[in-house]
Design a protein around this motif. Structure first.
Motif, PDB file in Angstrom:
ATOM      1  N   THR A   1       0.872  -1.165   0.000  1.00  0.00           N
ATOM      2  CA  THR A   1       0.000   0.000   0.000  1.00  0.00           C
ATOM      3  C   THR A   1       0.915   1.223   0.000  1.00  0.00           C
ATOM      4  O   THR A   1       2.046   1.130   0.458  1.00  0.00           O
ATOM      5  CB  THR A   1      -0.880   0.060   1.254  1.00  0.00           C
ATOM      6  OG1 THR A   1      -0.043   0.157   2.377  1.00  0.00           O
ATOM      7  CG2 THR A   1      -1.750  -1.172   1.355  1.00  0.00           C
ATOM      8  N   PRO A   2       0.486   2.371  -0.428  1.00  0.00           N
ATOM      9  CA  PRO A   2      -0.826   2.717  -0.992  1.00  0.00           C
ATOM     10  C   PRO A   2      -1.001   2.373  -2.464  1.00  0.00           C
ATOM     11  O   PRO A   2      -2.068   2.649  -2.998  1.00  0.00           O
ATOM     12  CB  PRO A   2      -0.891   4.232  -0.791  1.00  0.00           C
ATOM     13  CG  PRO A   2       0.494   4.694  -0.602  1.00  0.00           C
ATOM     14  CD  PRO A   2       1.325   3.545  -0.197  1.00  0.00           C
ATOM     15  N   LEU A   3       0.009   1.756  -3.070  1.00  0.00           N
ATOM     16  CA  LEU A   3      -0.147   1.457  -4.496  1.00  0.00           C
ATOM     17  C   LEU A   3      -1.333   0.527  -4.734  1.00  0.00           C
ATOM     18  O   LEU A   3      -1.994   0.577  -5.764  1.00  0.00           O
ATOM     19  CB  LEU A   3       1.146   0.816  -5.018  1.00  0.00           C
ATOM     20  CG  LEU A   3       1.210   0.633  -6.522  1.00  0.00           C
ATOM     21  CD1 LEU A   3       1.083   1.965  -7.234  1.00  0.00           C
ATOM     22  CD2 LEU A   3       2.508  -0.044  -6.923  1.00  0.00           C
ATOM     23  N   SER A   4      -1.599  -0.349  -3.771  1.00  0.00           N
ATOM     24  CA  SER A   4      -2.688  -1.309  -3.944  1.00  0.00           C
ATOM     25  C   SER A   4      -3.992  -0.805  -3.329  1.00  0.00           C
ATOM     26  O   SER A   4      -4.971  -1.521  -3.300  1.00  0.00           O
ATOM     27  CB  SER A   4      -2.298  -2.624  -3.282  1.00  0.00           C
ATOM     28  OG  SER A   4      -2.011  -2.398  -1.920  1.00  0.00           O
ATOM     29  N   SER A   5      -3.975   0.409  -2.797  1.00  0.00           N
ATOM     30  CA  SER A   5      -5.177   0.876  -2.093  1.00  0.00           C
ATOM     31  C   SER A   5      -6.203   1.427  -3.077  1.00  0.00           C
ATOM     32  O   SER A   5      -5.929   1.573  -4.260  1.00  0.00           O
ATOM     33  CB  SER A   5      -4.787   1.965  -1.099  1.00  0.00           C
ATOM     34  OG  SER A   5      -4.366   3.097  -1.819  1.00  0.00           O
ATOM     35  N   ALA A   6      -7.379   1.724  -2.564  1.00  0.00           N
ATOM     36  CA  ALA A   6      -8.474   2.148  -3.442  1.00  0.00           C
ATOM     37  C   ALA A   6      -8.105   3.392  -4.235  1.00  0.00           C
ATOM     38  O   ALA A   6      -8.513   3.567  -5.374  1.00  0.00           O
ATOM     39  CB  ALA A   6      -9.716   2.411  -2.603  1.00  0.00           C
ATOM     40  N   GLU A   7      -7.278   4.257  -3.625  1.00  0.00           N
ATOM     41  CA  GLU A   7      -6.972   5.500  -4.308  1.00  0.00           C
ATOM     42  C   GLU A   7      -6.094   5.278  -5.542  1.00  0.00           C
ATOM     43  O   GLU A   7      -6.329   5.861  -6.593  1.00  0.00           O
ATOM     44  CB  GLU A   7      -6.264   6.441  -3.330  1.00  0.00           C
ATOM     45  CG  GLU A   7      -6.171   7.854  -3.854  1.00  0.00           C
ATOM     46  CD  GLU A   7      -5.533   8.778  -2.827  1.00  0.00           C
ATOM     47  OE1 GLU A   7      -5.300   8.321  -1.682  1.00  0.00           O
ATOM     48  OE2 GLU A   7      -5.264   9.929  -3.179  1.00  0.00           O
TER      49      GLU A   7
END
Ligand code: HEM
Ligand SMILES: [Cu+2]
Ligand SMILES: [Cu+2]
Lengths: 194, 113, 839
Positions: C151-157
């Motif tokens: 994360t945050p690469l895999s997060s919803a954003e």
């Protein structure tokens, strides 16, 4: 230097192991009674399984620890501070002393340590100039400090070393290293242009 | 069954090692978050000192346990007991060595940078 | 062999087969037999290996020349992410689990694993989860954040599509199968060995698998927790890893690598088990240094949990902490070196018969030693800084996984091929397959070390020409295709051998272990009679076992009762304790896995009501499954005073189910500890951690609920203790009373959860508290339902002084609930108060 020493020594170990294996498979052991097997067990396993790796570990720790020491950032006061922020997919380079901001290029003086303060505006990136220093991550919410020191003026390629999405491969940058005087001149010139 | 051949000794040494490791890393992290020593202090500060002290206690404890199992191994004449006590003694011994080795950097590096 | 004994033997075989065989036709889907399930695991694993291999070839094609655009960056990122994910989660672990499930009972002289239906459930969870993940590739929305999903690469954003959801949900689903196998293998190895097989008599293979199984039990829960948290963040917006809400992306890395490093050894240990099994057979002498190997296995199992941070050396952790992990990483080289030298010493003292499997063992040694050496180099922090995340790491990783896992696995496949099929592989085609794979592999990856040292980062979809990487990459790609040709040759060899291989006969390699006494191919029940095995080398010391076992000249030969049975023995000494009766073919595992698949898919497409339906279905099927146990007519009905010696396990107070419960609670406890770690970590280290002023949970309700829980648990504990002493006065009434209190406890807890005022989308703090509360509520609900079922079973006469087993099995669950309840209250509510109050 150290790498080549290490790589050479390890290659020798590797070849030794493979040759040992080949000999072990080929040779005719004759009769091996239990007592002989027991003696052999102790000799091989203690020698190869305990002593050999211990020696190898100590051999790489002795030069490794001081090198690690040298990479510690020193006190922050009297060195040039550059703030670098990773974005998808470019680097923002900011000189807080002069207010100058650049994109994908870093200028720094040769022969003196510089502190790169790393941050990220979105995902995790990693700032890496292979010929100057190890890499350090730029992580949202955190600030990491990388000590960078170049002996020779010149241009050095840098890359993002942590996968950060579609155009990660294109997140390169260049570090221009000037002599101290040239650097001062550049800094003044650039600040005027701004 | 004598106490030294209890199967718990097959893992006890390494369980202690793990707990110690957690304490080591935890104390360091929490210590640096709560009361980081001044940067000029080098390795002479409360964090390094307490880490080193804890490690020494653990090393001595493990070494004693190993020695105790080893003595049981020497006197035991039944092969099951000998197997268990020897392996246990070695586990304690290696756990002590691993503790010592992992604690070694405490002597070289300041804690929080 | 005389005629009559031959006839007896076939008669015995027929009667056993009637009880043990799978149902015909589609009924085979209800199979629970470890031989069938193990084979299915392996075949499915090989299928996923081919999928991963095709993805690798795509990646290598793209990288063959600079500045190509055969694959767009978006597709390339999906390709390498899926390659890593498929290879690690859908090939390496399951295929080795499959081998272990197949082999273990045969090696320890048992007829099946102790929880056969769990094997089946595990298989279907693996199959369905794998297919769900694979489908994402064909839908063009595969995960693309790398196999460790930072994360945050895999997060919803930053990953708005469903790719990450496929990964998180699918992998968690597959994880169920790993946990199932871990628990089942642990208990089987400890509790169902042949009489007389004390720990020191276990074939070394079993030690390895025991360590692997326990590592799964302790290693997977952190990842499961992390996946659940990240999925909650993506779906419900709870900021566990997002800085703004008081989360920290580094927490994901800790949890992932707490799993991820042990995972490497979870893969390596079974592969080393194969090596340690084959080398003595082909040297025709017992392995040298058995005790040392046991030592090395135990060391590896523990120390590999102390290394995870070495994957995080570049995130800016204090130098001293890095040094701890650096030294620990070097220390693991020691047990590995011990093993390598034990193998060498065995070859040295033996007269080696050089057959095809040995060729692959040679490949293993050659490649793995190199991978191990580069691993020691990587453990050195300054060097790591230099090459972390370059192709040097890709090369190192493949030297370790391909050398340390694929080569031994193929060696093992060739070795056990006659066991699976009754036929021998052909030497010529097999040798071609080996040499192509071996040379192709080294061409691909040896050069890649250099590519990495020259600075090529990993995970780049292309690179500029003229950086000195061009020819290296081209050669790597050519090597990759040579290797693919080698693998194709091996597959061809395996396919052809079914048709052209010469019949293997019995024990074709003159092996020492008991699996060769189950027949080639094996019977469904493995052994018609169960011998005592106070030895590591049964077939070398008493070759006549090959005949005496199928002729029924050992124990436990009665089969007229129609039950599947095997022996239960003491975990340490192997003393005979009870007869374990095992369930036979069952649809419940398949139905439960289907329901879970519904849950998984409906979470993916965000149809939450459907997910609830699936969840309810799974619960019903699982409980219905648990109903058919003990004295249930479908299992081992109680028919008046029994005098069997040894007794059936469901008539005792200490059977495999109790062990299974404890091991499950160890896994569960690891999950809980990971949550505690997340809480403490976020509290101390998250950069913007905030404690909201106005969120509220009723401590009063929780304390009341906890008080009732304490009363119920202690009461239940006393009741079970009395039952095991043969006293059951007023059992039904007392149990009913406890149930009333348990329901009250549950209601209070439910009220506390429903009445809580938490702003979970704004604060990680509140999110973590909610997760903790839901965790408690889940356990409390399950414990209460199970207590209710026990009450019904008392009424039906399935539980009583003669049948004390089931309450005994349930007891650890209540004790566990009691412990986590108070620990949670202490750490989540009291500790912060003390902290704030103190400072
Ligand atoms: C059949 C031969 C194989 C080839 C040619 C191959 C090729 C590759 C390549 C080119 C990459 C780098 C992708 C990149 O960083 O851009 C890669 C990554 C990887 N491979 Fe393989 N591979 C092979 C077999 C395996 C096997 C057998 C395993 C595991 C059991 C495996 C596990 C991985 C993992 C975990 C990664 C990292 C993926 C990531 O960075 O997210 N590979 N492989
Ligand atoms: Cu990047
Ligand atoms: Cu690792």
């Amino acid at each position: 230097m150290l790498w080549w020493g290490m790589a050479g020594a390890f290659t020798l170990v590797w070849i030794f192991m493979v040759v040992l294996w080949l000999v072990a498979v080929r040779r005719d052991p004759g009769e091996v009674d239990d007592a002989a097997a027991e003696r052999l067990q102790t000799r091989w396993i203690v020698g190869g399984g305990l002593v050999l790796p211990l020696v190898a570990i100590i051999a790489i720790l002795i030069p490794g620890i001081p090198i690690g020491h040298g990479m510690l950032p020193t006190a922050d006061d009297d060195v040039l501070k550059i703030e670098v922020t990773g974005h998808q997919w470019w680097w923002e380079v900011h000189y807080p002393d002069t207010g100058l901001t650049l994109e994908d290029e870093v200028h720094m003086p040769a022969g003196v340590p510089v502190h790169i303060h790393l941050r990220s505006a979105d995902v995790i990136h990693s700032f890496w100039v292979p010929r100057l220093a190890g890499k350090l991550d730029a992580i949202p919410g955190h600030e990491n400090v990388l000590k960078l020191e170049a002996d020779e003026p010149g241009s050095y390629r840098g890359a993002c070393a942590e996968f950060c999405g579609a155009l990660h491969a294109h997140m390169g940058f260049v570090v221009h290293v000037h002599t101290v005087n040239d650097f001062e001149a550049w800094l003044e010139g650039a600040a005027e242009d701004d | 069954m004598s106490r030294a051949e209890h199967p718990v000794h097959l893992v006890a040494g390494l369980v202690v090692w793990m707990l110690w490791f957690v304490v080591l890393y935890g104390l360091l992290s929490v210590g640096c978050a709560v009361a980081p020593p001044g940067p000029g202090q080098g390795i002479w500060n409360w964090i390094n000192a307490s880490l080193w002290l804890i490690s020494l206690v653990v090393v001595v404890g493990l070494a004693l346990a190993g020695w105790w199992c080893w003595r049981a191994a020497i006197v035991s004449d039944e092969s099951h007991a000998r197997f268990m006590t020897r392996v246990s003694a070695a586990i304690y011994g290696l756990s002590a060595a691993a503790t010592l080795a992992v604690a070694l950097p405490v002597l070289f590096y300041p804690p929080c940078v | 062999m005389t005629e009559p004994s031959r006839q007896d033997r076939q008669e015995l075989h027929r009667r056993f087969e009637a009880v043990w065989s799978n149902w015909p036709g589609l009924g085979t889907l209800a199979a629970v037999n470890h031989t069938s399930i193990g084979l299915r695991f392996m075949v499915t694993g090989v299928f996923f290996f081919l999928v991963g291999g095709v993805l690798a070839m795509l990646a290598r094609t793209q990288l063959a020349l600079p500045e190509q655009d055969i694959l767009s960056p978006e597709i390339y990122n999906q390709v390498f992410t899926m390659h890593g994910t498929v290879m690690m989660f859908l090939f390496a672990i399951p295929v080795l689990e499959g081998l272990a499930l197949y082999m273990i009972p045969k090696l320890i002289g048992a007829r099946d694993l102790v929880f056969p239906r769990i094997s089946s459930l595990g298989y279907y969870c693996y199959l369905f989860g794998g297919l769900i993940i694979l489908s994402s590739l064909f839908l063009g929305m595969a995960p693309d954040s790398g196999w460790f999903m930072y994360t945050p690469l895999s997060s919803a954003e930053y990953a708005p599509g469903p790719g990450s959801d496929f990964w998180l949900l699918g992998i968690t689903f597959v994880e169920i199968s790993a946990m199932a196998a871990g628990i089942e293998l642990t208990v089987s190895i400890l509790r169902s060995r042949a009489p007389g097989m004390s720990l020191r008599h276990m074939p070394i293979f079993c030690w390895y698998i025991l360590a692997m199984a326990l590592m799964i039990v302790f290693g997977f829960p952190p990842l499961i927790l992390a996946s659940v948290l990240l999925e909650l963040e993506r779906a419900a917006g709870i900021p566990f890893f997002a800085v703004g809400g008081g989360g920290d992306p580094i927490l994901w890395q800790h949890l992932f690598w707490l799993f991820g490093h042990p995972e490497v050894y979870i893969i390596f240990l079974p592969a080393a088990a194969i090596v340690s099994t084959l080398i003595p057979v082909f040297s025709q002498r017992p392995i040298i240094g058995y005790r040392w190997l046991v030592l090395a296995i135990i060391l590896t199992g523990f120390i590999s949990f102390g290394l995870w941070v070495h994957h995080m050396f570049t995130v800016g952790i204090p130098k001293l902490a890095q040094a701890f992990f650096s030294v620990a990483s070097m220390i693991v080289a020691i047990p590995t070196a011990i093993q390598v030298f034990a193998w060498l010493a065995t070859l040295w003292t033996g007269r080696v018969v050089f057959r095809l499997p040995m060729l692959w063992i040679f490949g293993f040694l050659f490649i793995f030693v190199c991978g191990g050496l580069t691993g020691v180099m990587l453990a050195l922090v300054p060097f790591n800084w230099q090459v972390h995340d370059t192709h040097f790491v890709v090369a190192h990783l493949h030297y370790v996984v391909v050398g340390g896992m694929l080569f031994p696995l193929i060696a093992g496949f060739y070795y056990w091929l006659p066991h699976f099929s009754g036929r021998m592989p052909t030497p010529v085609l097999g040798a071609w397959g080996f040499w192509l794979t071996f040379l192709g592999f080294n061409a691909t990856f040896l050069l890649m070390h250099l590519t990495g040292l020259l600075g090529m980062p990993r995970r780049v979809y292309t690179y500029e020409a003229g950086l000195g990487w061009d020819w290296l990459n081209l050669l790597s790609s050519v090597g990759g295709f040579v290797m693919a040709a080698g693998i194709a040759m091996v597959l061809l060899d395996v396919v052809l051998h079914f048709r052209f291989g010469r019949p293997a006969g019995r024990n074709p390699w003159n092996a020492d272990t008991l699996e060769w006494a189950t027949g080639t191919p094996p019977t469904s029940y493995n052994f018609a009679s169960l011998p005592d095995l106070p030895t590591r080398h049964p077939l070398w010391e008493s070759p006549q076992l090959m005949d005496s076992i199928p002729e029924g000249r050992h124990r436990l030969t009665s089969i007229d009762h129609g039950r599947r049975e095997t022996f239960g023995t003491d975990a340490v000494t192997g003393r005979l304790k009870e007869v374990i009766h095992l369930p036979s073919n069952s649809w419940w595992p398949l139905l439960a896995a289907c329901s879970l698949a519904v849950v998984c898919v409906s979470l993916l497409i965000r149809m939450y009501p459907l997910a609830l339906v699936g969840l309810a279905g799974a619960a019903v099927f699982l409980l219905r499954w648990s109903w058919e146990n003990g004295a249930h007519p479908g299992a081992a009905p109680f028919t008046g005073p029994e005098t069997d010696d040894p007794p059936l396990h469901s008539r005792t107070c200490d059977g495999p189910g109790l062990w299974g419960m404890w091991v499950t609670m160890m896994a569960n406890g690891t999950l809980f500890l990971s949550l505690i770690f997340g809480w403490l970590y976020s509290w101390t280290a998250a950069p913007e951690w905030q404690v909201p002023a106005d969120s509220h949970v009723s401590i009063g309700l929780l304390l009341a609920s906890g008080a009732l829980l304490t009363v119920v648990t202690l009461g239940y504990d006393r009741l079970v203790t009395a039952l095991c002493r043969g006293r059951a006065e007023g059992l039904f009434g007392r149990l009913a009373g406890l149930l009333v209190l348990a329901v009250a406890h549950w209601l209070l807890l439910l009220l506390a959860v429903l009445g809580s005022d938490l702003d979970v989308t704004a604060y990680a703090h509140d999110g973590l508290i909610l997760v903790m509360l839901l965790y408690l509520l889940f356990h409390s609900s399950l414990a209460t339902v199970l207590l209710g079922l026990q009450l019904t079973r008392v009424r039906l006469g399935y539980i009583g002084t003669e049948l004390p087993y089931e309450p005994v099995v349930l007891r650890p669950f209540w004790l566990y609930l009691l412990a986590v309840f108070w620990i949670s209250l202490g750490i989540f509510f009291w500790l912060p108060l003390a902290w704030v109050g103190g400072s």
